[in-house]
Design a protein around this motif. Structure first.
Motif, PDB file in Angstrom:
ATOM      1  N   TYR A  33       0.837  -1.198   0.000  1.00 57.70           N
ATOM      2  CA  TYR A  33       0.000   0.000   0.000  1.00 57.70           C
ATOM      3  C   TYR A  33       0.876   1.253   0.000  1.00 57.70           C
ATOM      4  O   TYR A  33       1.949   1.277   0.597  1.00 57.70           O
ATOM      5  CB  TYR A  33      -0.844   0.058   1.287  1.00 57.70           C
ATOM      6  N   TYR A  35       0.317   5.347   1.090  1.00 58.66           N
ATOM      7  CA  TYR A  35      -0.528   6.362   1.697  1.00 58.66           C
ATOM      8  C   TYR A  35       0.239   7.679   1.706  1.00 58.66           C
ATOM      9  O   TYR A  35       1.467   7.714   1.652  1.00 58.66           O
ATOM     10  CB  TYR A  35      -0.884   6.008   3.156  1.00 58.66           C
ATOM     11  N   LEU A  43      -4.101   9.796   7.253  1.00 58.23           N
ATOM     12  CA  LEU A  43      -3.508   9.046   6.151  1.00 58.23           C
ATOM     13  C   LEU A  43      -4.476   8.976   4.984  1.00 58.23           C
ATOM     14  O   LEU A  43      -5.618   8.549   5.124  1.00 58.23           O
ATOM     15  CB  LEU A  43      -3.164   7.625   6.593  1.00 58.23           C
ATOM     16  N   PHE A  45      -5.305   7.314   1.477  1.00 56.95           N
ATOM     17  CA  PHE A  45      -4.996   6.156   0.645  1.00 56.95           C
ATOM     18  C   PHE A  45      -4.663   6.598  -0.774  1.00 56.95           C
ATOM     19  O   PHE A  45      -5.361   7.444  -1.353  1.00 56.95           O
ATOM     20  CB  PHE A  45      -6.197   5.216   0.631  1.00 56.95           C
ATOM     21  N   TYR A  48      -3.108   0.442  -3.893  1.00 60.91           N
ATOM     22  CA  TYR A  48      -2.617  -0.792  -3.317  1.00 60.91           C
ATOM     23  C   TYR A  48      -2.526  -1.889  -4.360  1.00 60.91           C
ATOM     24  O   TYR A  48      -3.284  -1.928  -5.319  1.00 60.91           O
ATOM     25  CB  TYR A  48      -3.404  -1.200  -2.069  1.00 60.91           C
ATOM     26  N   ASP A  56      -5.461  -1.320  -7.160  1.00 61.06           N
ATOM     27  CA  ASP A  56      -6.539  -0.381  -6.863  1.00 61.06           C
ATOM     28  C   ASP A  56      -5.923   1.010  -6.842  1.00 61.06           C
ATOM     29  O   ASP A  56      -5.247   1.381  -5.893  1.00 61.06           O
ATOM     30  CB  ASP A  56      -7.172  -0.728  -5.517  1.00 61.06           C
ATOM     31  N   SER A  58      -7.610   3.870  -6.960  1.00 60.97           N
ATOM     32  CA  SER A  58      -8.698   4.818  -6.752  1.00 60.97           C
ATOM     33  C   SER A  58      -8.311   6.038  -5.927  1.00 60.97           C
ATOM     34  O   SER A  58      -9.003   7.054  -5.956  1.00 60.97           O
ATOM     35  CB  SER A  58      -9.885   4.107  -6.098  1.00 60.97           C
ATOM     36  N   LEU A  91       3.921   7.195   2.835  1.00 60.79           N
ATOM     37  CA  LEU A  91       4.092   5.986   3.629  1.00 60.79           C
ATOM     38  C   LEU A  91       3.782   4.753   2.791  1.00 60.79           C
ATOM     39  O   LEU A  91       2.787   4.710   2.077  1.00 60.79           O
ATOM     40  CB  LEU A  91       3.168   6.010   4.839  1.00 60.79           C
ATOM     41  N   SER A  98      -4.315  -8.895   1.556  1.00 58.69           N
ATOM     42  CA  SER A  98      -5.126  -7.694   1.749  1.00 58.69           C
ATOM     43  C   SER A  98      -6.368  -7.956   2.590  1.00 58.69           C
ATOM     44  O   SER A  98      -7.153  -7.058   2.816  1.00 58.69           O
ATOM     45  CB  SER A  98      -5.542  -7.116   0.398  1.00 58.69           C
ATOM     46  N   ASN A  99      -6.563  -9.184   3.064  1.00 59.81           N
ATOM     47  CA  ASN A  99      -7.766  -9.481   3.842  1.00 59.81           C
ATOM     48  C   ASN A  99      -7.611  -9.184   5.327  1.00 59.81           C
ATOM     49  O   ASN A  99      -8.594  -9.094   6.039  1.00 59.81           O
ATOM     50  CB  ASN A  99      -8.132 -10.965   3.693  1.00 59.81           C
ATOM     51  N   GLY A 101      -5.854  -6.612   7.018  1.00 60.68           N
ATOM     52  CA  GLY A 101      -5.779  -5.248   7.526  1.00 60.68           C
ATOM     53  C   GLY A 101      -4.595  -5.002   8.432  1.00 60.68           C
ATOM     54  O   GLY A 101      -4.429  -3.907   8.963  1.00 60.68           O
ATOM     55  N   LEU A 103      -1.221  -4.103   8.648  1.00 61.47           N
ATOM     56  CA  LEU A 103      -0.192  -3.515   7.814  1.00 61.47           C
ATOM     57  C   LEU A 103       1.070  -3.231   8.600  1.00 61.47           C
ATOM     58  O   LEU A 103       1.003  -2.841   9.770  1.00 61.47           O
ATOM     59  CB  LEU A 103      -0.691  -2.200   7.201  1.00 61.47           C
TER      60      LEU A 103
ATOM     61  N   PHE B  34      -9.393  -1.414  13.461  1.00 60.97           N
ATOM     62  CA  PHE B  34      -8.017  -1.383  13.949  1.00 60.97           C
ATOM     63  C   PHE B  34      -7.724  -0.043  14.621  1.00 60.97           C
ATOM     64  O   PHE B  34      -8.328   0.985  14.281  1.00 60.97           O
ATOM     65  CB  PHE B  34      -7.028  -1.543  12.781  1.00 60.97           C
ATOM     66  N   TYR B  36      -4.106   2.023  15.137  1.00 64.24           N
ATOM     67  CA  TYR B  36      -2.670   2.107  14.906  1.00 64.24           C
ATOM     68  C   TYR B  36      -2.134   3.285  15.713  1.00 64.24           C
ATOM     69  O   TYR B  36      -2.837   4.274  15.938  1.00 64.24           O
ATOM     70  CB  TYR B  36      -2.371   2.339  13.422  1.00 64.24           C
ATOM     71  N   ILE B  94     -11.526  -1.888   7.553  1.00 61.53           N
ATOM     72  CA  ILE B  94     -11.455  -2.600   6.288  1.00 61.53           C
ATOM     73  C   ILE B  94     -12.714  -3.433   6.182  1.00 61.53           C
ATOM     74  O   ILE B  94     -13.189  -3.981   7.175  1.00 61.53           O
ATOM     75  CB  ILE B  94     -10.190  -3.478   6.188  1.00 61.53           C
ATOM     76  N   GLN B 100     -10.942  -3.879  -0.364  1.00 61.33           N
ATOM     77  CA  GLN B 100     -10.170  -4.337   0.782  1.00 61.33           C
ATOM     78  C   GLN B 100      -9.072  -3.386   1.175  1.00 61.33           C
ATOM     79  O   GLN B 100      -8.119  -3.779   1.825  1.00 61.33           O
ATOM     80  CB  GLN B 100      -9.607  -5.722   0.469  1.00 61.33           C
ATOM     81  N   LEU B 102      -7.470  -0.507   3.416  1.00 63.50           N
ATOM     82  CA  LEU B 102      -7.616  -0.068   4.794  1.00 63.50           C
ATOM     83  C   LEU B 102      -7.798   1.446   4.786  1.00 63.50           C
ATOM     84  O   LEU B 102      -6.955   2.166   4.250  1.00 63.50           O
ATOM     85  CB  LEU B 102      -6.371  -0.456   5.590  1.00 63.50           C
ATOM     86  N   PHE B 104      -8.256   4.959   6.894  1.00 64.44           N
ATOM     87  CA  PHE B 104      -7.887   5.531   8.183  1.00 64.44           C
ATOM     88  C   PHE B 104      -8.720   6.763   8.512  1.00 64.44           C
ATOM     89  O   PHE B 104      -9.169   7.489   7.622  1.00 64.44           O
ATOM     90  CB  PHE B 104      -6.409   5.944   8.177  1.00 64.44           C
TER      91      PHE B 104
END
Lengths: 114, 114
Positions: A33, A35, A43, A45, A48, A56, A58, A91, A98-99, A101, A103, B34, B36, B94, B100, B102, B104
């Motif tokens: 991933y 970020y 963060l 996205f 990934y 992805d 997006s 980052l 990817s299932n 989460g 990281l 999650f 972090y 997620i 999928q 993540l 934040f």
């Protein structure tokens, strides 16, 4: 390696230049991933990769941003014609898949565009 | 699409006091959740996770969080704050199915007063 490695740790560039940021994930991690963390913000996205699936994309903010990953190894994030608003910490994180989460993050590449 | 909202970008507590960091999520399907933590000048690391088993989840350094579906919340708590808890805390979600990546929250900066 033992952890996610990113380089450079710091990059100062002039507006309009291209930059490349590198991420070396944990060996065996299939998901990777990117970020972006702007000063004082959360963060964001970007993109990934999961194995050989189509990435992805997006979250990429514009067509000046692109990323590649070779197999399940190194990834490069490229920003073309940098702008001042691109200044941020970029980052990279990897995960077994990817299932989960779960990281594992690198320490980031701080980009400053003058 | 899934999202998280962290209430309060800054929280300040006295050493020894209760720490409560709030997180609410939005997800159309059952989520994994999650927390972090990002200590000063370090990368993000996983504090704890909820993956549809026990609703009360314990993490590192005495932190815990409770998944409350009726309130769509996943607040982070610690009974007694320590100076070393000063950091930025991020809630993340997620979706178990579908997209999928993540996602934040904006982060909460925790300050501990002596």
């Amino acid at each position: 390696g033992a952890g996610v490695s990113q380089s450079p740790s710091n990059k100062v560039t002039e507006k309009g230049k291209d930059v490349e940021l590198r991420c070396d994930p944990i060996s065996g991690h299939t998901a990777l991933y990117w970020y972006r963390q702007r000063l004082g913000q959360g963060l964001e996205f970007l993109i990934y990769f999961q194995g050989n699936s189509a990435p992805d994309k997006s979250g990429l903010p514009s067509d000046r941003f692109s990323a590649e990953r070779t197999g399940e190894s190194v990834s490069t994030l490229t920003i073309q014609r940098t702008q001042q608003e691109d200044s941020a910490v970029y980052l990279c994180a990897s995960s077994r898949d990817s299932n989960t989460g779960e990281l594992f993050f690198g320490e980031g590449s701080r980009l400053t565009v003058l | 699409a899934q999202s998280v909202t962290q209430l309060g970008s800054h929280v300040s507590v006295s050493e020894g006091a209760l720490v409560l960091l709030r997180c609410n999520y939005s997800s159309s399907v059952p989520p994994y959740l999650f927390w972090y933590v990002q200590y000063p000048n370090q990368g993000l690391q996983l504090l704890l996770k909820y993956t549809s088993a026990a609703t009360l989840v314990k993490g590192i350094n005495g932190f815990e969080a409770e998944f409350k579906k009726s309130e769509t919340s996943f607040h982070l708590t610690k009974p007694s704050a320590h100076m070393s808890d000063a950091a930025e805390y991020f809630c993340a979600v997620i979706q178990i199915q579908g997209a999928q990546k993540l996602v934040f929250g904006q982060g909460t900066r925790l300050t501990i007063n002596p």
